[in-house]
Design a protein around this motif. Structure first.
Motif, PDB file in Angstrom:
ATOM      1  N   SER A   6       0.812  -1.184   0.047  1.00 29.93           N
ATOM      2  CA  SER A   6      -0.025   0.006   0.161  1.00 29.93           C
ATOM      3  C   SER A   6       1.062   1.361  -0.052  1.00 29.93           C
ATOM      4  O   SER A   6       2.237   1.156   0.384  1.00 29.93           O
ATOM      5  CB  SER A   6      -0.880   0.053   1.281  1.00 29.93           C
ATOM      6  N   SER A  10      -1.619   5.715   3.081  1.00 31.61           N
ATOM      7  CA  SER A  10      -3.137   5.294   3.066  1.00 31.61           C
ATOM      8  C   SER A  10      -3.153   4.359   4.298  1.00 31.61           C
ATOM      9  O   SER A  10      -1.921   3.758   4.911  1.00 31.61           O
ATOM     10  CB  SER A  10      -3.310   4.746   2.047  1.00 31.61           C
ATOM     11  N   SER A  12      -5.324   1.109   6.209  1.00 33.33           N
ATOM     12  CA  SER A  12      -6.274   0.036   5.971  1.00 33.33           C
ATOM     13  C   SER A  12      -7.243   0.152   6.842  1.00 33.33           C
ATOM     14  O   SER A  12      -7.352   1.074   7.872  1.00 33.33           O
ATOM     15  CB  SER A  12      -5.523  -1.522   6.302  1.00 33.33           C
ATOM     16  N   ARG A  47      -8.735   1.284   1.174  1.00 34.65           N
ATOM     17  CA  ARG A  47      -7.428   2.098   1.657  1.00 34.65           C
ATOM     18  C   ARG A  47      -8.103   3.557   1.925  1.00 34.65           C
ATOM     19  O   ARG A  47      -8.865   4.147   1.217  1.00 34.65           O
ATOM     20  CB  ARG A  47      -6.528   2.101   1.008  1.00 34.65           C
TER      21      ARG A  47
END
Length: 146
Positions: A6, A10, A12, A47
């Motif tokens: 990722s 960002s 999760s 995200r």
């Protein structure tokens, strides 16, 4: 970048949940309502931008002061004048709620120190209920008995 990596900026849904204390199920619901949207999906997973922490905090604040999720959605997407009207409306609601709470508190305090000991055997209690049946407000009914 692979699908499992990722971008550093960002979060999760688990990260957002941990940072805000809001369960992931609630965050998914907020997404459904359009309150906090993920900025991307990676491998089907939400995200969120770093700013989502602030957005969730705003939702929690508005919930704490009495706004429904629908009202929060309208507030966040509304124009400045509309927000002002919503604040005025919520203030009026809270004043009315505070008044009802005060009347209820007075009635309960009477029940606690009622000379009949058992409120269900109190003639004043039943007189208040009769007033309510006649359409009086709790406050009017209570004041006529006392």
């Amino acid at each position: 970048m692979s699908a499992t990596e990722s971008t550093p900026a960002s979060l999760s849904i688990g990260d957002l949940s941990e940072r805000t204390g809001v369960p992931t199920s609630a965050l998914r619901y907020y997404d459904e309502l359009g309150l906090v949207r993920p900025t991307a999906r990676e491998a089907g997973r939400r995200r969120y931008a770093e700013s989502a922490v602030r957005d969730v905090s705003a939702i929690l604040f508005f919930r704490e002061i009495g706004f429904s999720l629908a009202e929060i959605g309208r507030f966040l997407t509304g124009e400045r004048q509309g927000r002002r009207e919503m604040i005025d409306h919520k203030l009026a609601e809270l004043i009315e709620q505070q008044h009802r709470i005060e009347v209820a508190r007075t009635a309960l305090e009477h029940g606690r120190k009622c000379p009949a000991v058992d409120p269900m055997k109190c003639t004043r209690f039943w007189a208040i209920l009769e007033g309510r049946q006649r359409g009086l407000s709790l406050e009017e009914s209570h004041s006529r008995v006392h």
